[in-house]
Motif scaffolding. Structure first.
Motif, PDB file in Angstrom:
ATOM      1  N   GLN A  22       0.826  -1.206   0.000  1.00  0.00           N
ATOM      2  CA  GLN A  22       0.000   0.000   0.000  1.00  0.00           C
ATOM      3  C   GLN A  22       0.862   1.258   0.000  1.00  0.00           C
ATOM      4  N   MET A  26       1.041   4.112  -3.062  1.00  0.00           N
ATOM      5  CA  MET A  26       0.740   5.527  -2.820  1.00  0.00           C
ATOM      6  C   MET A  26       1.933   6.405  -3.204  1.00  0.00           C
ATOM      7  N   GLY A  38      -6.732   5.500  -3.658  1.00  0.00           N
ATOM      8  CA  GLY A  38      -6.741   4.515  -2.597  1.00  0.00           C
ATOM      9  C   GLY A  38      -6.137   3.204  -3.038  1.00  0.00           C
ATOM     10  N   CYS A  39      -5.734   2.428  -2.052  1.00  0.00           N
ATOM     11  CA  CYS A  39      -5.189   1.107  -2.304  1.00  0.00           C
ATOM     12  C   CYS A  39      -5.572   0.208  -1.134  1.00  0.00           C
ATOM     13  N   TYR A  40      -6.112  -0.930  -1.465  1.00  0.00           N
ATOM     14  CA  TYR A  40      -6.442  -1.936  -0.458  1.00  0.00           C
ATOM     15  C   TYR A  40      -5.694  -3.196  -0.848  1.00  0.00           C
ATOM     16  N   TYR A  53      -7.346   2.516  -6.828  1.00  0.00           N
ATOM     17  CA  TYR A  53      -8.428   3.414  -7.212  1.00  0.00           C
ATOM     18  C   TYR A  53      -7.891   4.830  -7.368  1.00  0.00           C
TER      19      TYR A  53
END
Length: 103
Positions: A22, A26, A38-40, A53
């Motif tokens: 993550q 970013m 975003g990052c999951y 995203y």
């Protein structure tokens, strides 16, 4: 040496890989507080799945991507995810967002 041994005994490698991926994503996207980005990530059985995203400021355009691979390759996967989003128009979204942030 003793401290390293103690820390290694409580390290959660799954959480480490997830957080590392993550952060790398970013950073690769140069995301900040004003970027709808975003990052999951989740690790299951040694496999890491990353969801990325990026959107325009008004949310009219969104880009979502997913990559999956070995958790040991978290950096490579995060870079791949960033490149996929950038190639789908994320580069233009980021440029537009940066223009709005500076003015």
């Amino acid at each position: 040496l003793e401290t390293q041994r103690l820390l290694a005994s409580i390290n959660d490698s799954s959480a480490y890989h997830v957080a590392e991926a993550q952060r790398i994503f970013m950073a690769a996207m140069e995301g900040g507080c004003r970027v709808p980005l975003g990052c999951y990530a989740e690790e299951v059985g040694g496999q890491l799945r990353l969801f990325g995203y990026l959107a325009t400021a008004d949310g009219a355009q969104e880009i979502r991507e997913v990559v999956e691979g070995s958790a040991a390759q978290a950096k490579l996967l995060a870079d791949m995810l960033a490149q996929k989003i950038l190639k789908r128009g994320g580069d233009k979204i980021l440029l537009a967002l940066r223009g709005k942030v500076r003015s």
